[in-house]
Design a protein around this motif. Structure first.
Motif, mmCIF file in Angstrom:
data_model
loop_
_atom_site.group_PDB
_atom_site.id
_atom_site.type_symbol
_atom_site.label_atom_id
_atom_site.label_comp_id
_atom_site.label_asym_id
_atom_site.label_seq_id
_atom_site.Cartn_x
_atom_site.Cartn_y
_atom_site.Cartn_z
ATOM 1 N N LEU A 13 0.824 -1.207 0.000
ATOM 2 C CA LEU A 13 0.000 0.000 0.000
ATOM 3 C C LEU A 13 0.857 1.255 0.000
ATOM 4 O O LEU A 13 0.568 2.211 -0.733
ATOM 5 C CB LEU A 13 -0.945 -0.012 1.200
ATOM 6 C CG LEU A 13 -1.925 1.144 1.325
ATOM 7 C CD1 LEU A 13 -2.826 1.229 0.090
ATOM 8 C CD2 LEU A 13 -2.763 0.994 2.586
ATOM 9 N N GLU A 14 1.918 1.276 0.783
ATOM 10 C CA GLU A 14 2.804 2.450 0.838
ATOM 11 C C GLU A 14 3.422 2.730 -0.527
ATOM 12 O O GLU A 14 3.445 3.870 -0.989
ATOM 13 C CB GLU A 14 3.909 2.243 1.878
ATOM 14 C CG GLU A 14 3.439 2.351 3.308
ATOM 15 C CD GLU A 14 2.920 3.728 3.670
ATOM 16 O OE1 GLU A 14 3.447 4.744 3.158
ATOM 17 O OE2 GLU A 14 1.971 3.795 4.451
ATOM 18 N N GLU A 15 3.937 1.673 -1.172
ATOM 19 C CA GLU A 15 4.568 1.849 -2.481
ATOM 20 C C GLU A 15 3.572 2.363 -3.514
ATOM 21 O O GLU A 15 3.878 3.266 -4.292
ATOM 22 C CB GLU A 15 5.147 0.521 -2.964
ATOM 23 C CG GLU A 15 6.335 0.060 -2.173
ATOM 24 C CD GLU A 15 6.780 -1.335 -2.581
ATOM 25 O OE1 GLU A 15 6.348 -1.833 -3.644
ATOM 26 O OE2 GLU A 15 7.571 -1.926 -1.826
ATOM 27 N N ARG A 16 2.389 1.773 -3.540
ATOM 28 C CA ARG A 16 1.385 2.172 -4.536
ATOM 29 C C ARG A 16 0.857 3.569 -4.255
ATOM 30 O O ARG A 16 0.600 4.332 -5.182
ATOM 31 C CB ARG A 16 0.220 1.189 -4.570
ATOM 32 C CG ARG A 16 0.505 -0.248 -5.014
ATOM 33 C CD ARG A 16 1.589 -0.352 -6.049
ATOM 34 N NE ARG A 16 1.834 -1.677 -6.542
ATOM 35 C CZ ARG A 16 2.626 -2.573 -5.971
ATOM 36 N NH1 ARG A 16 3.192 -2.334 -4.822
ATOM 37 N NH2 ARG A 16 2.849 -3.739 -6.546
ATOM 38 N N ALA A 17 0.700 3.912 -3.000
ATOM 39 C CA ALA A 17 0.214 5.256 -2.650
ATOM 40 C C ALA A 17 1.220 6.312 -3.083
ATOM 41 O O ALA A 17 0.841 7.348 -3.639
ATOM 42 C CB ALA A 17 -0.058 5.349 -1.150
ATOM 43 N N GLU A 18 2.510 6.054 -2.846
ATOM 44 C CA GLU A 18 3.540 7.002 -3.270
ATOM 45 C C GLU A 18 3.499 7.189 -4.781
ATOM 46 O O GLU A 18 3.597 8.312 -5.278
ATOM 47 C CB GLU A 18 4.918 6.508 -2.846
ATOM 48 C CG GLU A 18 5.188 6.643 -1.361
ATOM 49 C CD GLU A 18 6.548 6.088 -0.968
ATOM 50 O OE1 GLU A 18 7.408 5.889 -1.858
ATOM 51 O OE2 GLU A 18 6.749 5.854 0.235
ATOM 52 N N ARG A 19 3.372 6.084 -5.510
ATOM 53 C CA ARG A 19 3.333 6.171 -6.978
ATOM 54 C C ARG A 19 2.090 6.910 -7.454
ATOM 55 O O ARG A 19 2.156 7.719 -8.383
ATOM 56 C CB ARG A 19 3.378 4.762 -7.573
ATOM 57 C CG ARG A 19 3.386 4.755 -9.070
ATOM 58 C CD ARG A 19 4.678 5.369 -9.616
ATOM 59 N NE ARG A 19 4.581 5.437 -11.066
ATOM 60 C CZ ARG A 19 4.725 6.537 -11.781
ATOM 61 N NH1 ARG A 19 5.060 7.669 -11.203
ATOM 62 N NH2 ARG A 19 4.587 6.524 -13.077
ATOM 63 N N LEU A 20 0.938 6.626 -6.837
ATOM 64 C CA LEU A 20 -0.296 7.310 -7.202
ATOM 65 C C LEU A 20 -0.166 8.813 -6.984
ATOM 66 O O LEU A 20 -0.533 9.614 -7.848
ATOM 67 C CB LEU A 20 -1.476 6.753 -6.398
ATOM 68 C CG LEU A 20 -2.825 7.434 -6.597
ATOM 69 C CD1 LEU A 20 -3.269 7.387 -8.057
ATOM 70 C CD2 LEU A 20 -3.870 6.787 -5.684
ATOM 71 N N ILE A 21 0.387 9.209 -5.861
ATOM 72 C CA ILE A 21 0.570 10.632 -5.557
ATOM 73 C C ILE A 21 1.498 11.276 -6.584
ATOM 74 O O ILE A 21 1.233 12.384 -7.058
ATOM 75 C CB ILE A 21 1.083 10.820 -4.118
ATOM 76 C CG1 ILE A 21 -0.020 10.431 -3.130
ATOM 77 C CG2 ILE A 21 1.555 12.249 -3.881
ATOM 78 C CD1 ILE A 21 0.449 10.293 -1.694
ATOM 79 N N MET A 29 -2.108 18.125 -10.168
ATOM 80 C CA MET A 29 -3.085 18.054 -9.082
ATOM 81 C C MET A 29 -2.379 17.576 -7.823
ATOM 82 O O MET A 29 -1.205 17.232 -7.854
ATOM 83 C CB MET A 29 -4.210 17.089 -9.459
ATOM 84 C CG MET A 29 -4.972 17.502 -10.705
ATOM 85 S SD MET A 29 -6.212 16.285 -11.188
ATOM 86 C CE MET A 29 -5.207 15.043 -11.968
ATOM 87 N N THR A 30 -3.096 17.583 -6.725
ATOM 88 C CA THR A 30 -2.526 17.095 -5.480
ATOM 89 C C THR A 30 -3.436 16.042 -4.864
ATOM 90 O O THR A 30 -4.643 16.013 -5.129
ATOM 91 C CB THR A 30 -2.334 18.232 -4.455
ATOM 92 O OG1 THR A 30 -3.601 18.820 -4.181
ATOM 93 C CG2 THR A 30 -1.378 19.295 -4.974
ATOM 94 N N MET A 31 -2.819 15.190 -4.047
ATOM 95 C CA MET A 31 -3.562 14.154 -3.325
ATOM 96 C C MET A 31 -2.815 13.894 -2.025
ATOM 97 O O MET A 31 -1.582 13.785 -2.026
ATOM 98 C CB MET A 31 -3.639 12.868 -4.159
ATOM 99 C CG MET A 31 -4.319 11.714 -3.448
ATOM 100 S SD MET A 31 -4.454 10.252 -4.511
ATOM 101 C CE MET A 31 -6.139 10.450 -5.061
ATOM 102 N N THR A 32 -3.535 13.790 -0.938
ATOM 103 C CA THR A 32 -2.898 13.511 0.344
ATOM 104 C C THR A 32 -2.583 12.025 0.456
ATOM 105 O O THR A 32 -3.164 11.192 -0.244
ATOM 106 C CB THR A 32 -3.812 13.904 1.519
ATOM 107 O OG1 THR A 32 -4.980 13.066 1.497
ATOM 108 C CG2 THR A 32 -4.207 15.376 1.465
ATOM 109 N N ASP A 33 -1.664 11.704 1.368
ATOM 110 C CA ASP A 33 -1.352 10.302 1.642
ATOM 111 C C ASP A 33 -2.609 9.555 2.070
ATOM 112 O O ASP A 33 -2.863 8.442 1.619
ATOM 113 C CB ASP A 33 -0.311 10.181 2.755
ATOM 114 C CG ASP A 33 1.081 10.571 2.299
ATOM 115 O OD1 ASP A 33 1.357 10.517 1.088
ATOM 116 O OD2 ASP A 33 1.898 10.912 3.174
ATOM 117 N N GLN A 34 -3.391 10.181 2.940
ATOM 118 C CA GLN A 34 -4.604 9.547 3.446
ATOM 119 C C GLN A 34 -5.588 9.252 2.313
ATOM 120 O O GLN A 34 -6.154 8.159 2.240
ATOM 121 C CB GLN A 34 -5.272 10.428 4.493
ATOM 122 C CG GLN A 34 -6.519 9.796 5.081
ATOM 123 C CD GLN A 34 -7.179 10.683 6.136
ATOM 124 O OE1 GLN A 34 -6.725 11.786 6.405
ATOM 125 N NE2 GLN A 34 -8.239 10.195 6.719
#
Length: 57
Positions: A13-21, A29-34
């Motif tokens: 999840l951490e790896e994919r979230a970083e890539r998505l952001i 655009m911006t997106m929070t970690d949460q």
């Protein structure tokens, strides 16, 4: 199947979230970690509910 069994692993999840952001940022655009974590977790759960699998015994 309980909701906890369809949650992605923490490292995954951490790896994919970083890539998505990064991808969202690349598009101006911006997106929070949460928000990234929540979106990915919801999508994993939705796909898992549609898959005809069972937990290994």
């Amino acid at each position: 199947m309980s909701p906890s069994s369809t949650r992605p692993g923490r490292a995954w999840l951490e790896e994919r979230a970083e890539r998505l952001i990064e991808m969202v940022n690349d598009r101006g655009m911006t997106m929070t970690d949460q928000a990234a974590h929540q979106l990915l977790t919801e999508r994993v759960q939705a796909v898992a509910e549609r898959m005809p699998t069972t937990r290994p015994t």
